[in-house]
Design a protein around this motif. Sequence first.
Motif, PDB file in Angstrom:
ATOM      1  N   ARG A  59      18.874  17.330   3.888  1.00 39.64           N
ATOM      2  CA  ARG A  59      17.467  17.138   3.541  1.00 39.64           C
ATOM      3  C   ARG A  59      17.278  16.816   2.064  1.00 39.64           C
ATOM      4  O   ARG A  59      16.238  16.292   1.672  1.00 39.64           O
ATOM      5  CB  ARG A  59      16.654  18.382   3.910  1.00 39.64           C
ATOM      6  CG  ARG A  59      16.140  18.376   5.344  1.00 39.64           C
ATOM      7  CD  ARG A  59      15.382  19.651   5.658  1.00 39.64           C
ATOM      8  NE  ARG A  59      14.288  19.891   4.746  1.00 39.64           N
ATOM      9  CZ  ARG A  59      13.035  19.502   4.940  1.00 39.64           C
ATOM     10  NH1 ARG A  59      12.714  18.829   6.033  1.00 39.64           N
ATOM     11  NH2 ARG A  59      12.084  19.780   4.056  1.00 39.64           N
ATOM     12  N   GLN A  63      15.168  10.793   3.935  1.00 41.34           N
ATOM     13  CA  GLN A  63      15.500  10.015   5.129  1.00 41.34           C
ATOM     14  C   GLN A  63      15.989   8.625   4.720  1.00 41.34           C
ATOM     15  O   GLN A  63      15.211   7.763   4.345  1.00 41.34           O
ATOM     16  CB  GLN A  63      14.287   9.897   6.051  1.00 41.34           C
ATOM     17  CG  GLN A  63      14.679   9.376   7.428  1.00 41.34           C
ATOM     18  CD  GLN A  63      13.521   9.402   8.405  1.00 41.34           C
ATOM     19  OE1 GLN A  63      13.008   8.360   8.750  1.00 41.34           O
ATOM     20  NE2 GLN A  63      13.122  10.578   8.840  1.00 41.34           N
ATOM     21  N   ASP A 203       1.168   6.754   1.539  1.00 46.97           N
ATOM     22  CA  ASP A 203       2.589   6.728   1.888  1.00 46.97           C
ATOM     23  C   ASP A 203       3.285   5.524   1.253  1.00 46.97           C
ATOM     24  O   ASP A 203       3.714   4.580   1.926  1.00 46.97           O
ATOM     25  CB  ASP A 203       2.802   6.731   3.414  1.00 46.97           C
ATOM     26  CG  ASP A 203       2.747   8.123   4.005  1.00 46.97           C
ATOM     27  OD1 ASP A 203       2.557   9.088   3.238  1.00 46.97           O
ATOM     28  OD2 ASP A 203       2.886   8.251   5.237  1.00 46.97           O
ATOM     29  N   ASN A 206       8.997   7.298   1.201  1.00 48.66           N
ATOM     30  CA  ASN A 206       9.342   8.269   2.250  1.00 48.66           C
ATOM     31  C   ASN A 206       9.339   9.685   1.684  1.00 48.66           C
ATOM     32  O   ASN A 206       8.824  10.614   2.293  1.00 48.66           O
ATOM     33  CB  ASN A 206      10.716   7.977   2.839  1.00 48.66           C
ATOM     34  CG  ASN A 206      10.748   6.694   3.640  1.00 48.66           C
ATOM     35  OD1 ASN A 206       9.718   6.193   4.066  1.00 48.66           O
ATOM     36  ND2 ASN A 206      11.947   6.161   3.837  1.00 48.66           N
ATOM     37  N   ASN A 207       9.953   9.831   0.505  1.00 44.52           N
ATOM     38  CA  ASN A 207      10.041  11.141  -0.145  1.00 44.52           C
ATOM     39  C   ASN A 207      10.104  11.047  -1.669  1.00 44.52           C
ATOM     40  O   ASN A 207       9.368  11.731  -2.354  1.00 44.52           O
ATOM     41  CB  ASN A 207      11.297  11.896   0.335  1.00 44.52           C
ATOM     42  CG  ASN A 207      11.246  12.275   1.794  1.00 44.52           C
ATOM     43  OD1 ASN A 207      10.496  13.151   2.187  1.00 44.52           O
ATOM     44  ND2 ASN A 207      12.050  11.590   2.605  1.00 44.52           N
ATOM     45  N   ASN A 234       0.786  11.736   3.311  1.00 43.21           N
ATOM     46  CA  ASN A 234       1.539  12.983   3.455  1.00 43.21           C
ATOM     47  C   ASN A 234       2.965  12.883   2.915  1.00 43.21           C
ATOM     48  O   ASN A 234       3.518  13.852   2.385  1.00 43.21           O
ATOM     49  CB  ASN A 234       1.559  13.435   4.919  1.00 43.21           C
ATOM     50  CG  ASN A 234       2.086  12.372   5.864  1.00 43.21           C
ATOM     51  OD1 ASN A 234       1.536  11.267   5.945  1.00 43.21           O
ATOM     52  ND2 ASN A 234       3.126  12.679   6.617  1.00 43.21           N
ATOM     53  N   HIS A 235       3.593  11.703   3.011  1.00 41.74           N
ATOM     54  CA  HIS A 235       4.974  11.565   2.540  1.00 41.74           C
ATOM     55  C   HIS A 235       5.077  11.513   1.014  1.00 41.74           C
ATOM     56  O   HIS A 235       6.175  11.706   0.463  1.00 41.74           O
ATOM     57  CB  HIS A 235       5.610  10.307   3.137  1.00 41.74           C
ATOM     58  CG  HIS A 235       6.091  10.488   4.531  1.00 41.74           C
ATOM     59  ND1 HIS A 235       7.368  10.890   4.840  1.00 41.74           N
ATOM     60  CD2 HIS A 235       5.449  10.353   5.724  1.00 41.74           C
ATOM     61  CE1 HIS A 235       7.496  10.984   6.151  1.00 41.74           C
ATOM     62  NE2 HIS A 235       6.351  10.669   6.708  1.00 41.74           N
ATOM     63  N   ASP A 239       7.326  16.673   0.643  1.00 41.70           N
ATOM     64  CA  ASP A 239       7.470  17.897   1.443  1.00 41.70           C
ATOM     65  C   ASP A 239       8.549  17.816   2.517  1.00 41.70           C
ATOM     66  O   ASP A 239       8.851  18.824   3.158  1.00 41.70           O
ATOM     67  CB  ASP A 239       6.134  18.230   2.128  1.00 41.70           C
ATOM     68  CG  ASP A 239       5.076  18.675   1.137  1.00 41.70           C
ATOM     69  OD1 ASP A 239       5.457  19.116   0.037  1.00 41.70           O
ATOM     70  OD2 ASP A 239       3.874  18.574   1.453  1.00 41.70           O
ATOM     71  N   TYR A 240       9.122  16.633   2.741  1.00 38.83           N
ATOM     72  CA  TYR A 240      10.044  16.459   3.868  1.00 38.83           C
ATOM     73  C   TYR A 240      11.502  16.402   3.437  1.00 38.83           C
ATOM     74  O   TYR A 240      12.334  15.853   4.141  1.00 38.83           O
ATOM     75  CB  TYR A 240       9.674  15.203   4.657  1.00 38.83           C
ATOM     76  CG  TYR A 240       8.249  15.235   5.153  1.00 38.83           C
ATOM     77  CD1 TYR A 240       7.869  16.123   6.161  1.00 38.83           C
ATOM     78  CD2 TYR A 240       7.286  14.401   4.603  1.00 38.83           C
ATOM     79  CE1 TYR A 240       6.571  16.168   6.601  1.00 38.83           C
ATOM     80  CE2 TYR A 240       5.977  14.446   5.046  1.00 38.83           C
ATOM     81  CZ  TYR A 240       5.619  15.328   6.041  1.00 38.83           C
ATOM     82  OH  TYR A 240       4.320  15.384   6.483  1.00 38.83           O
ATOM     83  N   MET A 241      11.789  16.969   2.277  1.00 42.49           N
ATOM     84  CA  MET A 241      13.177  17.049   1.839  1.00 42.49           C
ATOM     85  C   MET A 241      13.338  18.290   0.962  1.00 42.49           C
ATOM     86  O   MET A 241      12.356  18.876   0.509  1.00 42.49           O
ATOM     87  CB  MET A 241      13.597  15.790   1.080  1.00 42.49           C
ATOM     88  CG  MET A 241      12.851  15.502  -0.200  1.00 42.49           C
ATOM     89  SD  MET A 241      13.557  14.107  -1.110  1.00 42.49           S
ATOM     90  CE  MET A 241      15.088  14.851  -1.717  1.00 42.49           C
ATOM     91  N   PHE A 294      -0.465  18.701   9.000  1.00 41.64           N
ATOM     92  CA  PHE A 294       0.153  18.218   7.770  1.00 41.64           C
ATOM     93  C   PHE A 294      -0.572  18.885   6.599  1.00 41.64           C
ATOM     94  O   PHE A 294      -1.262  19.879   6.766  1.00 41.64           O
ATOM     95  CB  PHE A 294       0.073  16.689   7.687  1.00 41.64           C
ATOM     96  CG  PHE A 294       0.873  15.988   8.737  1.00 41.64           C
ATOM     97  CD1 PHE A 294       2.204  15.653   8.521  1.00 41.64           C
ATOM     98  CD2 PHE A 294       0.302  15.661   9.961  1.00 41.64           C
ATOM     99  CE1 PHE A 294       2.946  15.012   9.498  1.00 41.64           C
ATOM    100  CE2 PHE A 294       1.036  15.016  10.943  1.00 41.64           C
ATOM    101  CZ  PHE A 294       2.360  14.691  10.704  1.00 41.64           C
ATOM    102  N   HIS A 387       9.174   3.714   9.364  1.00 41.50           N
ATOM    103  CA  HIS A 387       9.768   4.993   9.007  1.00 41.50           C
ATOM    104  C   HIS A 387      10.377   5.631  10.243  1.00 41.50           C
ATOM    105  O   HIS A 387       9.881   5.439  11.347  1.00 41.50           O
ATOM    106  CB  HIS A 387       8.695   5.915   8.411  1.00 41.50           C
ATOM    107  CG  HIS A 387       9.215   7.241   7.979  1.00 41.50           C
ATOM    108  ND1 HIS A 387       9.016   8.393   8.703  1.00 41.50           N
ATOM    109  CD2 HIS A 387       9.943   7.612   6.888  1.00 41.50           C
ATOM    110  CE1 HIS A 387       9.582   9.405   8.082  1.00 41.50           C
ATOM    111  NE2 HIS A 387      10.161   8.971   6.984  1.00 41.50           N
TER     112      HIS A 387
END
Length: 407
Positions: A59, A63, A203, A206-207, A234-235, A239-241, A294, A387
Amino acid sequence: MPRWVFPLIILTVIITLVEIYTFQAFKTVSKSKIVRYSFLLVSIAVYINFFITVFTYSRSDGQTPQFQMAMGLLLTVSIPKLVIIILLFGEDIYRWILKLISAISNNETKPLAGRRKFISQIALGLAAIPFASFIYGIIQGKYNYKVLKYQLSFKDLPDAFDGYTITQISDIHSGSFTNKEKIQYGVDLINEQKSDLMLFTGDIVNNKADEMDNWIDVFAQLEAKEGKYSVLGNHDYGDYMDWSNKQEKIDNFKAVKDIHKKIGFDLLLDEHRYLEKDGQKIALVGVENWGRGFKEKGDLEKASKEIKKEDFKILMSHDPSHWEHKVKQDEFNYHLTLSGHTHGLQMGIEIPGWIKWSPSKFVYKQWAGLYEEYGRYINVNRGFGYHAFPGRVGIWPEITVIELKKA
């Protein structure tokens, strides 16, 4: 025993059953061992690649395109097999019913009827459609940009804005990009619309902010006569890593926000701007991300505190669930909301004027295109980028052009 072992066993059993059924279809249709085993070997290679990618994935890397491609290949070889399974399983039920009837009526047990070749041929023929669609979606579909144009009429639109044009783009997801020539084509197509205003609804990555480093020069070329404005998705919050420490995430978020300035966009963080034309004005409102399940960070009241109820208002809010749950019935009257987020799941069936369907509809009431309730509109842009799945099947990347008209 680690928690992941049992799900892995279940998944392995499912994959094995799927492959047995698929192999039976090839075995019935062809006597060639090369044909029978070639697709099986390809499938095994895809599964091995996917599992290696998953077990080596961290993570902290975000991604990556490599992870997305592993997921894309898995879907490409797996989804067509669902078609095969449905038809062959249906035939198996029919065969067992015949066997049962024969046993009851003749009082004897006969061997199970053989699998019919034409059923396997139909199954493989139908499965070839999604297989080819996914291959096309990965190679070309993700660059099959579509310009969708709408004309919306409002009684209270200021006269000076009659004929005013807005280009909306959303969900760039620059960390997924691999082909600069194709992305340049998309940017050129956006500029060809020559709209008065350009709005980006979140967005951009991605991160990580550095995902945009190789693309800033391309997206800085975007043009609009009356300005360019944007909001976060949201990306964009990272928050996604996993981050090595809290400060690293904070610094990344600042860098993501700085990207907007580098490509010439005015980023609205729970803020508004008045757009003026010939002494008249409309309010442009932009909120941070607000989405069910989210980050619910956007503060609409804060963003609108210095504008009037009677002002004509355009709201940028990344997630359409914000409109569904908070905006559409708000007495402050937001005339037009622009969102993205859903991507239309990047797969579905859409024939303009005939059918528009995607599994995304089971998650979002407003999942792609223009919707109207209570005399207020929302447009959910299908997204410029992609994505998770590195392609698009039936739901193409979108550039929206909206013309405002005085009713």
